[in-house]
Motif scaffolding. Structure first.
Motif, mmCIF file in Angstrom:
data_model
loop_
_atom_site.group_PDB
_atom_site.id
_atom_site.type_symbol
_atom_site.label_atom_id
_atom_site.label_comp_id
_atom_site.label_asym_id
_atom_site.label_seq_id
_atom_site.Cartn_x
_atom_site.Cartn_y
_atom_site.Cartn_z
ATOM 1 N N SER A 1 7.492 -4.931 -3.145
ATOM 2 C CA SER A 1 7.255 -4.011 -4.297
ATOM 3 C C SER A 1 6.645 -4.518 -5.231
ATOM 4 O O SER A 1 7.765 -5.314 -6.018
ATOM 5 N N ARG A 2 6.234 -4.410 -5.896
ATOM 6 C CA ARG A 2 5.283 -4.510 -7.773
ATOM 7 C C ARG A 2 5.797 -3.952 -8.589
ATOM 8 O O ARG A 2 5.927 -4.783 -9.475
ATOM 9 N N ASP A 3 5.977 -2.876 -8.399
ATOM 10 C CA ASP A 3 6.057 -2.002 -9.697
ATOM 11 C C ASP A 3 7.127 -0.438 -9.054
ATOM 12 O O ASP A 3 7.423 -0.425 -8.104
ATOM 13 N N LEU A 4 7.300 -0.036 -10.430
ATOM 14 C CA LEU A 4 8.533 1.482 -10.628
ATOM 15 C C LEU A 4 7.425 2.687 -9.165
ATOM 16 O O LEU A 4 8.204 2.859 -8.801
ATOM 17 N N CYS A 5 6.154 2.507 -9.358
ATOM 18 C CA CYS A 5 5.662 3.431 -9.357
ATOM 19 C C CYS A 5 5.350 3.229 -7.645
ATOM 20 O O CYS A 5 5.470 4.247 -6.970
ATOM 21 N N GLU A 6 5.207 2.036 -7.327
ATOM 22 C CA GLU A 6 5.721 1.473 -5.728
ATOM 23 C C GLU A 6 6.150 1.582 -4.589
ATOM 24 O O GLU A 6 6.853 2.553 -3.946
ATOM 25 N N THR A 7 7.876 1.508 -5.781
ATOM 26 C CA THR A 7 8.712 1.383 -4.983
ATOM 27 C C THR A 7 9.150 3.451 -5.485
ATOM 28 O O THR A 7 9.418 3.927 -4.333
ATOM 29 N N ASP A 8 8.800 3.863 -6.445
ATOM 30 C CA ASP A 8 9.234 5.499 -6.010
ATOM 31 C C ASP A 8 7.568 6.375 -4.625
ATOM 32 O O ASP A 8 8.692 6.798 -4.199
ATOM 33 N N SER A 9 7.344 5.246 -4.599
ATOM 34 C CA SER A 9 6.473 5.714 -3.059
ATOM 35 C C SER A 9 7.278 5.500 -1.756
ATOM 36 O O SER A 9 6.728 6.396 -1.222
ATOM 37 N N ILE A 10 7.989 3.933 -1.911
ATOM 38 C CA ILE A 10 8.004 3.769 -1.254
ATOM 39 C C ILE A 10 9.398 4.853 -0.630
ATOM 40 O O ILE A 10 9.630 4.758 0.566
ATOM 41 N N LEU A 11 9.926 5.096 -1.367
ATOM 42 C CA LEU A 11 11.284 6.146 -1.604
ATOM 43 C C LEU A 11 10.887 7.395 -0.915
ATOM 44 O O LEU A 11 11.669 8.141 -0.394
ATOM 45 N N PHE A 12 9.802 7.900 -1.953
ATOM 46 C CA PHE A 12 9.595 9.202 -1.197
ATOM 47 C C PHE A 12 9.321 8.960 0.209
ATOM 48 O O PHE A 12 9.332 10.533 0.844
ATOM 49 N N GLY A 13 8.247 8.399 1.017
ATOM 50 C CA GLY A 13 8.028 8.270 2.028
ATOM 51 C C GLY A 13 9.109 8.194 3.171
ATOM 52 O O GLY A 13 9.377 9.118 3.796
ATOM 53 N N ALA A 14 10.495 7.331 2.539
ATOM 54 C CA ALA A 14 11.331 7.412 3.179
ATOM 55 C C ALA A 14 11.948 8.407 3.764
ATOM 56 O O ALA A 14 12.762 9.154 4.445
ATOM 57 N N ALA A 15 12.034 8.893 2.222
ATOM 58 C CA ALA A 15 12.936 10.488 2.613
ATOM 59 C C ALA A 15 12.499 11.849 3.165
ATOM 60 O O ALA A 15 12.391 12.190 3.724
ATOM 61 N N LEU A 16 11.033 11.393 3.085
ATOM 62 C CA LEU A 16 9.694 12.353 4.109
ATOM 63 C C LEU A 16 9.648 12.061 5.279
ATOM 64 O O LEU A 16 10.212 12.527 6.204
#
Length: 415
Positions: free
Chosen positions: A173-188
């Motif tokens: 992950s390069r930034d906070l937005c990408e980390t947030d996208s990864i965590l949301f995908g994991a929650a989904l």
């Protein structure tokens, strides 16, 4: 190309063998393609087609759990001993604990009494990858609303099983937005694995705009008037392009003015001055209505929360002293997440605190990226913008049973 049963079995054998020797995110594809070419030398498929076929096989349940286990043992003979040595319970068709040969993580066993069949790790990894790719380029307003899942042992086991799978994604992950996208995908992915109900449409509902409708209409008129002034000014400066000529003709359509009459320059000047006066009048209307709305909101805030009103009227004092350097550690992130409520209303990203508590592998990444954002003094708007929802509170009328005196509101603020 039509895939037969033997071809599907060989594709899974190549997949399990590549996963057993390489645990990276996408590095196993080349190895899987090479192993499949050894099993099916007469077929010509690409790495992408083979990976999509394997993903389809795992998601469509073409093979049962027993057949998948047999293919895994044939692909990786050493996994047989690992899987049988770690499990003391007998094998069952609906409730079995498997062992991943690659990272030695046990599969999630169905310990509940609801009869739901558990997912094995390979299927969970496939669902996680699909969910992450789905939410990578999805706008925030189109993300599905994550439901509140029960705090059961099975759901916590699913979250713990996905934790080590996120390490590869979070490290890249390069930034906070990408980390947030990864965590949301994991929650989904967790919601899909446990069978939680997800809304078909996104979270973008009929939200009231922050700009009133009357102001939007006036601002649209001002924008069109300014664009027309620019076209008329260009035509007055001898700009005879077709687009300019067409706009000027439409501006003088229903009048007796011709574009080729001698006093056209004077007519253009008069029309431009008239539009400027209209823009000034519309601007005064916006300022007058905005001032009235501000007074109305202050009067209403005076009724509900006087302290908040007086605090908003005070001018903030600018502190000249520099702030001491702050170091954010993973323990700070873990402590802040621990004290936060699980299912408090999320922000624009739709991610609850429950998922930040469950995916503990993200704490170190979040600490590092928050520290970088603090040093660079640039935080994404995703973490600084919120949504305000108004709730209507109905006042109970005074009856015989309710003899308490009605609330007396203070006078309105005079401006």
């Amino acid at each position: 190309m039509r895939w037969s049963k033997s071809m599907n079995e060989n594709a899974l054998r190549a997949y399990f063998r590549a996963k057993g020797e390489e645990t990276g995110c996408l590095a196993y594809r080349a190895r899987m393609h090479r192993f499949f070419a050894e099993l099916e030398p007469s077929l010509s498929v690409t790495e992408q087609n083979l990976a999509e076929r394997v993903r389809y096989i795992l998601r469509s349940n073409i093979f049962g759990d027993a057949e998948l286990e047999r293919l895994r043992r044939e692909a990786i003979p050493s996994s047989n001993g690992i899987a049988t040595a770690g499990n003391a319970a007998p094998l069952d068709a609906q409730q079995t604990a498997y062992v991943d040969a690659a990272v030695n993580i046990p599969f999630v066993a169905n310990s509940d009494d609801d009869g739901i069949v558990s997912y094995e790790l390979e299927k969970m990894r496939s669902i996680l990858e699909e969910s992450k790719l789905e939410t990578r380029s999805m706008p925030l307003e189109n993300r599905p609303r994550l439901p509140r899942i029960p705090l059961s042992k099975r759901n916590r086991a699913v979250v713990r099983a996905l934790n080590p799978m996120l390490v590869t994604y979070l490290e890249a992950s390069r930034d906070l937005c990408e980390t947030d996208s990864i965590l949301f995908g994991a929650a989904l992915a967790v919601c899909r694995i446990i069978g939680a109900k997800l809304p078909v449409a996104g979270r973008a509902t009929q939200k009231s705009s922050a700009i009133p409708a009357w102001r939007k209409r006036i601002e649209d008129r001002v924008a069109k008037a300014r664009a027309l002034i620019g076209r008329l000014t260009s035509f007055r400066s001898d700009n005879n392009r077709p687009r300019i000529m067409r706009t000027v003709r439409m501006a003088f359509a229903w009048t007796n003015i011709s574009l080729f009459q001698p006093d056209i320059t004077q007519k253009l000047t008069e029309r431009i001055d008239d539009l400027k006066q209209k823009i000034a009048a519309w601007g005064k209307r916006i300022r007058r209505f905005s001032e009235r709305s501000r007074r109305f909101n202050q009067n209403r805030l005076f009724q509900s929360d006087q302290k908040r009103l007086y605090k908003s009227l005070e001018r903030p004092e600018v502190c000249g002293a520099p702030m001491d350097p702050v170091t954010i550690t993973p323990e700070d992130v873990a402590e802040a997440v621990r004290r936060a409520p699980n299912w408090k209303s999320p922000g624009l990203d739709g991610l609850h605190h429950y998922w930040l508590k469950g995916f503990v592998v993200c704490h170190a990444v979040l600490a590092r990226q928050f520290q970088e954002a603090l040093d660079q003094k640039s935080l994404p708007s995703l973490f600084t913008t919120g949504s305000l929802i108004w709730f209507l509170k109905i006042r109970i009328p005074q009856t015989r049973a309710n003899t308490a005196p009605s609330r007396v509101y203070p006078p309105y603020i005079r401006h």
